[in-house]
Design a protein around this motif. Structure first.
Motif, PDB file in Angstrom:
ATOM      1  N   LEU A 138      -5.592   8.278  -3.015  1.00 13.33           N
ATOM      2  CA  LEU A 138      -5.614   6.805  -3.038  1.00 13.33           C
ATOM      3  C   LEU A 138      -5.618   6.255  -4.457  1.00 13.33           C
ATOM      4  CD1 LEU A 138      -8.100   6.074  -0.131  1.00 13.33           C
ATOM      5  CD2 LEU A 138      -5.645   5.595  -0.169  1.00 13.33           C
ATOM      6  N   ILE A 142      -1.337   6.753  -4.819  1.00 13.24           N
ATOM      7  CA  ILE A 142      -0.988   5.468  -4.205  1.00 13.24           C
ATOM      8  C   ILE A 142      -1.332   4.314  -5.124  1.00 13.24           C
ATOM      9  CG2 ILE A 142      -1.386   3.977  -2.211  1.00 13.24           C
ATOM     10  CD1 ILE A 142      -1.872   6.514  -0.576  1.00 13.24           C
ATOM     11  N   LEU A 144      -4.452   2.669  -5.337  1.00  2.47           N
ATOM     12  CA  LEU A 144      -5.420   1.691  -4.816  1.00  2.47           C
ATOM     13  C   LEU A 144      -6.715   1.767  -5.574  1.00  2.47           C
ATOM     14  CD1 LEU A 144      -4.883   2.039  -0.977  1.00  2.47           C
ATOM     15  CD2 LEU A 144      -4.070   0.241  -2.450  1.00  2.47           C
TER      16      LEU A 144
END
Length: 144
Positions: A138, A142, A144
Motif C-alpha cells: 500500500l 500503490i 497510499l
C-alpha cells in the motif's frame, strides 16, 4: 519521523504487561483464552450461551482506553474515514481470516505463543508477514 521517549517505552511495556496479566487472570479464573474474536463470535452464535463475562470483557476493551485517554488527557485519534468501503472490506476479510485460523492476534499471538502452541506460532507469523506485505504494498507500490 516520530521520536520516542523513555516514557513511551515505559507505557508500552506497562500496557503489554497489563494485557499479559489479564490473559493469565482470565485463563486462571474462567479457564478461557483471551481471544477477542472468539469471544465476540460466540456472542453472535445463537447456539452459544451468552455468558455475562463476555459482555463485561468487551465493555472493558472499550472503556479501558477511554479511561486512559481521560486520565492522561490524550487526544483521541481520528479514524480513517476517507474510504469507508475499503475499511468495511478490510474488516470482513479480517473477520474471515480470524474465523479460518480459529483465532486472532490476541488469541494466537498473546495466549497461544505463551503456551508454545505451534499452530499459534504459525498463525502469528502469518498474520505479521501479511501485515508487513500489505503495508509495503500500500505504501510503496500503490502509494497510499
Amino acid at each position: 519521523m516520530v521520536e520516542l521517549t523513555s516514557s513511551d517505552f515505559f507505557l508500552a511495556a506497562l500496557g503489554g504487561s497489563l494485557i499479559g496479566i489479564s490473559a493469565i487472570l482470565m485463563l486462571y479464573f474462567i479457564g478461557r483464552i483471551a481471544g477477542i474474536c472468539g469471544i465476540t463470535f460466540s456472542l453472535l452464535d445463537s447456539n452459544e450461551i451468552n455468558k455475562p463475562w463476555r459482555w463485561v470483557f468487551l465493555l472493558g476493551l472499550i472503556l479501558g482506553p477511554m479511561l486512559v485517554h481521560q486520565i492522561y488527557q490524550l487526544p483521541i485519534p481520528d479514524a480513517p474515514t476517507d474510504n469507508i468501503p475499503l475499511l468495511i472490506l478490510a474488516g470482513l476479510i479480517t473477520g474471515f481470516g480470524t474465523k479460518l485460523s480459529n483465532g486472532c492476534t490476541s488469541g494466537h499471538g498473546v495466549c497461544g505463543i505463551a503456551r508454545f502452541s505451534s499452530r499459534s506460532i504459525v498463525a502469528t507469523i502469518t498474520f505479521m508477514l501479511f501485515g508487513f506485505i500489505s503495508v509495503y504494498a500500500l505504501k510503496h507500490l500503490i502509494g497510499l
